[in-house]
Design a protein around this motif. Structure first.
Motif, PDB file in Angstrom:
ATOM      1  N   ASP A  13       0.867  -1.189   0.000  1.00 50.35           N
ATOM      2  CA  ASP A  13       0.000   0.000   0.000  1.00 50.35           C
ATOM      3  C   ASP A  13       0.901   1.235   0.000  1.00 50.35           C
ATOM      4  OD1 ASP A  13      -2.108   1.759   0.163  1.00 50.35           O
ATOM      5  OD2 ASP A  13      -2.410   1.482   2.317  1.00 50.35           O
ATOM      6  N   PRO A  14       1.434   1.608  -1.167  1.00 52.70           N
ATOM      7  CA  PRO A  14       2.438   2.689  -1.220  1.00 52.70           C
ATOM      8  C   PRO A  14       1.870   4.046  -0.838  1.00 52.70           C
ATOM      9  CG  PRO A  14       1.697   2.123  -3.432  1.00 52.70           C
ATOM     10  CD  PRO A  14       1.102   1.105  -2.512  1.00 52.70           C
ATOM     11  N   THR A  15       2.587   4.737   0.029  1.00 57.66           N
ATOM     12  CA  THR A  15       2.224   6.095   0.419  1.00 57.66           C
ATOM     13  C   THR A  15       3.489   6.948   0.434  1.00 57.66           C
ATOM     14  OG1 THR A  15       2.588   5.767   2.803  1.00 57.66           O
ATOM     15  CG2 THR A  15       0.393   5.216   1.940  1.00 57.66           C
ATOM     16  N   PRO A  16       3.343   8.266   0.270  1.00 57.33           N
ATOM     17  CA  PRO A  16       4.520   9.136   0.395  1.00 57.33           C
ATOM     18  C   PRO A  16       5.207   8.981   1.744  1.00 57.33           C
ATOM     19  CG  PRO A  16       2.701  10.335  -0.614  1.00 57.33           C
ATOM     20  CD  PRO A  16       2.140   9.034  -0.135  1.00 57.33           C
ATOM     21  N   TYR A  47       6.073  11.474  -7.397  1.00 56.83           N
ATOM     22  CA  TYR A  47       4.914  11.087  -8.204  1.00 56.83           C
ATOM     23  C   TYR A  47       3.691  10.884  -7.322  1.00 56.83           C
ATOM     24  CZ  TYR A  47       1.937   8.472 -11.410  1.00 56.83           C
ATOM     25  OH  TYR A  47       0.878   8.048 -12.178  1.00 56.83           O
ATOM     26  N   LEU A  48       3.847  10.151  -6.212  1.00 58.11           N
ATOM     27  CA  LEU A  48       2.710   9.917  -5.327  1.00 58.11           C
ATOM     28  C   LEU A  48       2.198  11.215  -4.703  1.00 58.11           C
ATOM     29  CD1 LEU A  48       3.645   6.622  -3.405  1.00 58.11           C
ATOM     30  CD2 LEU A  48       2.013   6.918  -5.280  1.00 58.11           C
ATOM     31  N   VAL A  49       3.104  12.102  -4.316  1.00 63.08           N
ATOM     32  CA  VAL A  49       2.684  13.381  -3.742  1.00 63.08           C
ATOM     33  C   VAL A  49       1.882  14.187  -4.757  1.00 63.08           C
ATOM     34  CG1 VAL A  49       3.523  15.627  -2.950  1.00 63.08           C
ATOM     35  CG2 VAL A  49       4.523  13.541  -2.023  1.00 63.08           C
ATOM     36  N   ASN A  50       2.362  14.209  -6.006  1.00 62.00           N
ATOM     37  CA  ASN A  50       1.669  14.974  -7.045  1.00 62.00           C
ATOM     38  C   ASN A  50       0.287  14.424  -7.342  1.00 62.00           C
ATOM     39  OD1 ASN A  50       3.626  16.934  -7.535  1.00 62.00           O
ATOM     40  ND2 ASN A  50       4.736  15.660  -8.989  1.00 62.00           N
ATOM     41  N   VAL A  51       0.184  13.108  -7.491  1.00 64.66           N
ATOM     42  CA  VAL A  51      -1.118  12.557  -7.833  1.00 64.66           C
ATOM     43  C   VAL A  51      -2.076  12.633  -6.643  1.00 64.66           C
ATOM     44  CG1 VAL A  51      -0.198  11.062  -9.635  1.00 64.66           C
ATOM     45  CG2 VAL A  51      -0.432  10.166  -7.321  1.00 64.66           C
ATOM     46  N   ARG A  52      -1.560  12.440  -5.439  1.00 65.61           N
ATOM     47  CA  ARG A  52      -2.450  12.494  -4.278  1.00 65.61           C
ATOM     48  C   ARG A  52      -3.009  13.898  -4.073  1.00 65.61           C
ATOM     49  NH1 ARG A  52      -0.769  10.313   1.693  1.00 65.61           N
ATOM     50  NH2 ARG A  52       0.437  12.243   1.732  1.00 65.61           N
ATOM     51  N   LYS A  58     -12.825  10.514  -2.908  1.00 66.19           N
ATOM     52  CA  LYS A  58     -13.474   9.400  -3.588  1.00 66.19           C
ATOM     53  C   LYS A  58     -12.525   8.757  -4.591  1.00 66.19           C
ATOM     54  CE  LYS A  58     -17.459   8.136  -6.451  1.00 66.19           C
ATOM     55  NZ  LYS A  58     -18.700   8.621  -7.108  1.00 66.19           N
ATOM     56  N   GLN A  59     -11.829   9.574  -5.349  1.00 68.35           N
ATOM     57  CA  GLN A  59     -10.882   9.040  -6.335  1.00 68.35           C
ATOM     58  C   GLN A  59      -9.744   8.297  -5.646  1.00 68.35           C
ATOM     59  OE1 GLN A  59      -9.966  12.710  -8.227  1.00 68.35           O
ATOM     60  NE2 GLN A  59     -11.668  12.608  -9.684  1.00 68.35           N
ATOM     61  N   HIS A  60      -9.304   8.817  -4.502  1.00 66.52           N
ATOM     62  CA  HIS A  60      -8.225   8.159  -3.768  1.00 66.52           C
ATOM     63  C   HIS A  60      -8.675   6.789  -3.298  1.00 66.52           C
ATOM     64  CE1 HIS A  60      -5.386   7.374  -0.438  1.00 66.52           C
ATOM     65  NE2 HIS A  60      -4.559   8.100  -1.154  1.00 66.52           N
ATOM     66  N   LEU A 170      -6.886   6.828 -14.079  1.00 63.90           N
ATOM     67  CA  LEU A 170      -6.808   5.940 -12.926  1.00 63.90           C
ATOM     68  C   LEU A 170      -6.009   4.690 -13.250  1.00 63.90           C
ATOM     69  CD1 LEU A 170      -7.793   5.317 -10.026  1.00 63.90           C
ATOM     70  CD2 LEU A 170      -9.719   4.121 -11.084  1.00 63.90           C
ATOM     71  N   ALA A 171      -6.292   4.069 -14.388  1.00 63.24           N
ATOM     72  CA  ALA A 171      -5.569   2.865 -14.785  1.00 63.24           C
ATOM     73  C   ALA A 171      -4.103   3.178 -15.054  1.00 63.24           C
ATOM     74  CB  ALA A 171      -6.220   2.255 -16.029  1.00 63.24           C
ATOM     75  N   ARG A 172      -3.828   4.313 -15.694  1.00 64.06           N
ATOM     76  CA  ARG A 172      -2.441   4.706 -15.972  1.00 64.06           C
ATOM     77  C   ARG A 172      -1.671   4.915 -14.657  1.00 64.06           C
ATOM     78  NH1 ARG A 172      -3.545   8.024 -19.416  1.00 64.06           N
ATOM     79  NH2 ARG A 172      -2.879   6.872 -21.255  1.00 64.06           N
ATOM     80  N   MET A 173      -2.323   5.547 -13.722  1.00 68.28           N
ATOM     81  CA  MET A 173      -1.686   5.799 -12.433  1.00 68.28           C
ATOM     82  C   MET A 173      -1.345   4.493 -11.720  1.00 68.28           C
ATOM     83  SD  MET A 173      -3.247   8.054  -9.314  1.00 68.28           S
ATOM     84  CE  MET A 173      -4.040   9.092 -10.567  1.00 68.28           C
TER      85      MET A 173
END
Length: 206
Positions: A13-16, A47-52, A58-60, A170-173
């Motif tokens: 479960d990757p997180t920054p 990358y994770l910081v930017n997308v989050r 809801k998207q998260h 979402l799939a690309r991410m």
């Protein structure tokens, strides 16, 4: 915190925050391998910081569900760590030959939200650039005799699903996150040998 424990969490479960926790673990090992792993972790973290920062709650939640649903289809965290430690060249070649690409078929069916695709485009493109260079260095280290054209073609094959215009954000991410995870484990593999794993701080050994 042990390096393997950090990697297990990042694979599951990757997180920054988990990538941030890698810093003292890797900085405590003054070696080229540790510096390269830290550089990959930095790029993954950014990358994770930017997308989050761009995801709604809801998207998260949807992204987390997608990562959980596809994790078994890629490779289990434990198996990936074992493969990286015991046969890293085979794992890399399998990945570059398209072993991960099959998961894109399932991800491509997850057409959840397209409204935020444009906003994410530049973030994905930057990640693709970083991953291309990380994969190139990994391949060059393990197969220095491989022709440039072959190496480029294999990396292009791996990254192609994430560049496909029909794949939604979402799939690309989710796909890019999977590649970052595997690249990070491959780079950290030399540091996982017996006697090389370290704790995050001396205070944890007290």
């Amino acid at each position: 915190m042990l390096l393997e424990e950090c990697l297990q969490r990042i694979l599951t479960d990757p997180t920054p925050e988990d990538l941030w926790a890698l810093q003292p673990v890797l900085r405590g090992q003054d070696s080229p391998a540790a510096r390269r792993a830290q550089d990959a972790a930095r790029q993954f973290y950014c990358y994770l910081v930017n997308v989050r920062s761009k995801l709604t709650s809801k998207q998260h939640s949807v992204l987390g569900a997608v990562l959980a649903a596809t994790s078994i289809g890629v490779i289990s965290a434990r198996d990936l760590l074992d493969s990286a430690a015991n046969d890293p060249e085979h794992l890399l070649q399998h990945m570059l030959a398209g072993g991960l690409a099959g998961s894109a078929e399932g991800l491509a069916t997850l057409q959840h939200v397209r409204a935020w695709e444009t906003e994410f485009a530049s973030v994905h493109e930057e990640a693709l650039w970083d991953l291309y260079n990380l994969l190139w260095d990994l391949s060059a280290d393990r197969r220095p005799d491989q022709p440039v054209e072959t190496r480029h073609a294999l990396i292009e094959q791996l990254l192609a699903p994430a560049r496909a215009p029909e794949l939604d954000g979402l799939a690309r991410m989710a796909y890019l996150i999977r590649i970052f995870q595997i690249v990070l484990v491959l780079l950290a593999q030399p540091l996982l040998t017996p006697g090389r794993d370290v704790v995050a701080s001396e205070g944890e050994t007290a």
